[in-house]
Design an enzyme around this catalytic site. Structure first.
Site, mmCIF file in Angstrom:
data_model
loop_
_atom_site.group_PDB
_atom_site.id
_atom_site.type_symbol
_atom_site.label_atom_id
_atom_site.label_comp_id
_atom_site.label_asym_id
_atom_site.label_seq_id
_atom_site.Cartn_x
_atom_site.Cartn_y
_atom_site.Cartn_z
ATOM 1 N N ARG A 43 0.835 -1.206 0.000
ATOM 2 C CA ARG A 43 0.000 0.000 0.000
ATOM 3 C C ARG A 43 0.869 1.256 0.000
ATOM 4 O O ARG A 43 0.630 2.193 -0.761
ATOM 5 C CB ARG A 43 -0.947 -0.009 1.206
ATOM 6 C CG ARG A 43 -2.170 -0.901 1.002
ATOM 7 C CD ARG A 43 -2.875 -1.197 2.325
ATOM 8 N NE ARG A 43 -4.136 -1.909 2.111
ATOM 9 C CZ ARG A 43 -4.240 -3.201 1.855
ATOM 10 N NH1 ARG A 43 -3.144 -3.936 1.748
ATOM 11 N NH2 ARG A 43 -5.427 -3.764 1.694
ATOM 12 N N SER A 219 -13.044 -9.616 4.793
ATOM 13 C CA SER A 219 -11.773 -8.993 5.193
ATOM 14 C C SER A 219 -11.880 -7.479 5.339
ATOM 15 O O SER A 219 -11.043 -6.724 4.841
ATOM 16 C CB SER A 219 -10.673 -9.353 4.184
ATOM 17 O OG SER A 219 -10.530 -10.749 4.072
ATOM 18 N N GLU A 339 -7.167 -14.489 6.131
ATOM 19 C CA GLU A 339 -5.813 -14.910 5.755
ATOM 20 C C GLU A 339 -5.132 -15.706 6.862
ATOM 21 O O GLU A 339 -4.117 -16.357 6.634
ATOM 22 C CB GLU A 339 -4.961 -13.714 5.357
ATOM 23 C CG GLU A 339 -4.568 -12.783 6.471
ATOM 24 C CD GLU A 339 -3.711 -11.626 5.959
ATOM 25 O OE1 GLU A 339 -2.669 -11.374 6.566
ATOM 26 O OE2 GLU A 339 -4.095 -10.993 4.959
ATOM 27 N N ARG A 411 0.808 -19.770 2.290
ATOM 28 C CA ARG A 411 0.162 -20.150 3.546
ATOM 29 C C ARG A 411 -0.109 -21.657 3.618
ATOM 30 O O ARG A 411 -0.159 -22.222 4.712
ATOM 31 C CB ARG A 411 -1.117 -19.354 3.748
ATOM 32 C CG ARG A 411 -0.877 -17.839 3.704
ATOM 33 C CD ARG A 411 -1.478 -17.099 4.845
ATOM 34 N NE ARG A 411 -1.279 -15.656 4.687
ATOM 35 C CZ ARG A 411 -0.271 -14.978 5.194
ATOM 36 N NH1 ARG A 411 0.655 -15.608 5.895
ATOM 37 N NH2 ARG A 411 -0.164 -13.673 4.994
#
Length: 460
Positions: A43, A219, A339, A411
């Site tokens: 970001r 999210s 996540e 993950r």
């Protein structure tokens, strides 16, 4: 930065990694430093590229996802200079922003890899320049949801060629101006679609009022993170109930920001404390954060681990044999922290009680279909798991050594590592895929276990 410089790219040959067995380390302790947040790094990289003056990012993440973002922004005209530091995780970055006054059309090819932030955040930025910008990525990237971004750009008056697929690959044909100021999108499949537009909306001619019109919005903390980063650099953004955001047109000066450690990436190491009954300390844990990893302080106690924040360090203390002896039924709503689901699922797969994870249907559109992948790998390791409409249920714990597939998903790879703590002989296919957000995962994992072993040896 070229593809060959990006760690963990798909061109690397995957190999079989022998996941270390946890063994018995009663009362052992380890400290694990975690590099910068991927979500915050990408970001701030994008915001630095659209600022009015240079910026400095301190302690940013250096991983495949951040390298792909840097390479994409370089294609659009931003410049990045490394600043040497004594950090073990790499240099700081000095960022020279894009020159938006240039009107010379150009054509650029942008590789998004498998990075959701790159494939979704960068096209709206490219639409503010002049030229054509072609986007493509890894094979599975072509399966990830992209329609809301493509349709949003078209609603804003931008021409997008995608051969009718509403997916990668596609080309954005931009003129450099976006005058439309009202937009409705359905971001039910990913909060990143909202963030993608909010991040650059201040450079639209009249700003933007963005409204989410879908049935659900997953999210939400990631959207809150986007809003906070915008406010931190001076962008005027407001939230309107029930699901709308207003970003005022305007510019902002360059900034100097320190990136927080990635609290989601801290998850597997904290999980190790719960699995092994040890203590794991994560330094530089923020007192206040928009990262979903903050939920570890609520989740870990469900698995018998006590947590405390002490002078900027989060300490997790597991209870020996708690998971193995926990026959209770456990239900967890992860709609605000999706996540974290693979790591939570790994913990659930090591306890004999039935577990159900809800609120994560959108994970079917992540780096892989994570729900299908988790069920498949739990069953492969001798457990019993099934998919639910919005999550998974784990009926029986794993107990057999297996080759855990990573699906090119970082993950899923760390999920296999957690399995290995409790089931000797576990292997993971393509542990290198952790380079997406944590390039040194394997060595960090070994070092943590070695620290446990050394302390046991010292204490006799």
């Amino acid at each position: 930065m070229t593809e060959k410089n990006i760690p963990g790219t798909s061109s690397e040959s995957p190999h079989i990694w022998n996941a270390p067995y946890g063994g018995s380390h009663p009362h052992a302790q380890a400290t694990v430093a975690i590099p910068g947040s991927k979500s915050l790094t990408n970001r701030y990289l994008l915001l630095a590229a659209i600022a009015d003056s240079p910026s400095t990012l301190r302690a940013p993440l250096h991983s495949r996802d951040s390298a792909l973002m840097i390479a994409a922004l370089e294609q659009l005209g931003a410049k990045f200079e490394e600043i040497a530091t004594d950090s073990p995780f790499g240099p700081d970055l000095h960022v020279t922003p894009i020159n938006f006054s240039s009107t010379t059309p150009c054509h650029k090819n942008i590789d998004v890899g498998l990075a959701g932030t790159v494939m979704r955040f960068v096209p709206p930025l490219a639409a503010l320049l002049s030229g054509s910008f072609s986007f493509d990525g890894d094979p599975h990237a072509r399966k990830r949801p992209m329609a809301p971004v493509i349709e949003a750009l078209r609603s804003l008056g931008v021409r997008v060629e995608d051969n009718g697929t509403n997916a990668l690959p596609f080309t954005v044909h931009a003129t450099g101006d976006i005058h439309e100021q009202n937009l409705h999108i359905d971001a039910s499949s990913s909060s990143q679609f909202v963030s993608a537009l909010l991040l650059v909306a201040c450079r639209f001619t009249h700003g933007l009022r963005l409204e989410h019109s879908g049935a659900s919005l997953p999210s939400i903390p990631h959207i809150q993170m986007t809003v906070e980063t915008l406010k931190n650099v001076g962008v005027n953004v407001e939230y309107q109930e029930p699901a709308a955001w207003i970003v005022k047109a305007g510019s902002f000066a360059g900034f100097d920001v320190l990136i927080e450690p990635d609290l989601s990436n801290a998850g597997p190491f904290l999980a190790a404390a719960a699995v092994l009954g040890t203590q794991v300390a994560i330094p530089h844990w923020p007192n206040k954060t928009t990262q979903v990893g903050a939920h570890w302080q609520e989740i870990l106690p469900l698995f018998g681990a006590k947590t405390r924040l002490q002078e900027g360090t989060l300490i997790a203390q597991g209870t020996p044999q708690f998971i193995a002896n926990d026959h209770s039924e456990l239900t967890i709503d992860l709609s605000h922290a999706g996540e974290l689901a693979p790591t939570v699922a790994a913990l659930c797969a090591l306890r004999p009680g039935t577990s159900a994870l809800h609120g994560i249907a959108h994970l079917r559109g992540h780096e892989t279909d994570r729900l299908a992948a988790l069920v498949t790998e739990i069953n492969r390791a001798g457990g019993s798991a099934t998919e639910l409409p919005n999550g998974i249920r784990i009926h029986e714990p794993i107990h057999e050594p297996a080759l855990i597939h990573s699906y090119d998903d970082h993950r899923m790879a760390t999920t296999g590592a957690i399995f290995g703590l409790a089931v000797k002989g576990t292997q993971v296919h393509n542990i290198q895929t952790t380079a997406k957000t944590l390039p040194d995962f394997a060595s960090m994992w070994h070092n943590m276990l070695e620290e446990f072993a050394q302390e046991v040896k010292r204490n006799g």
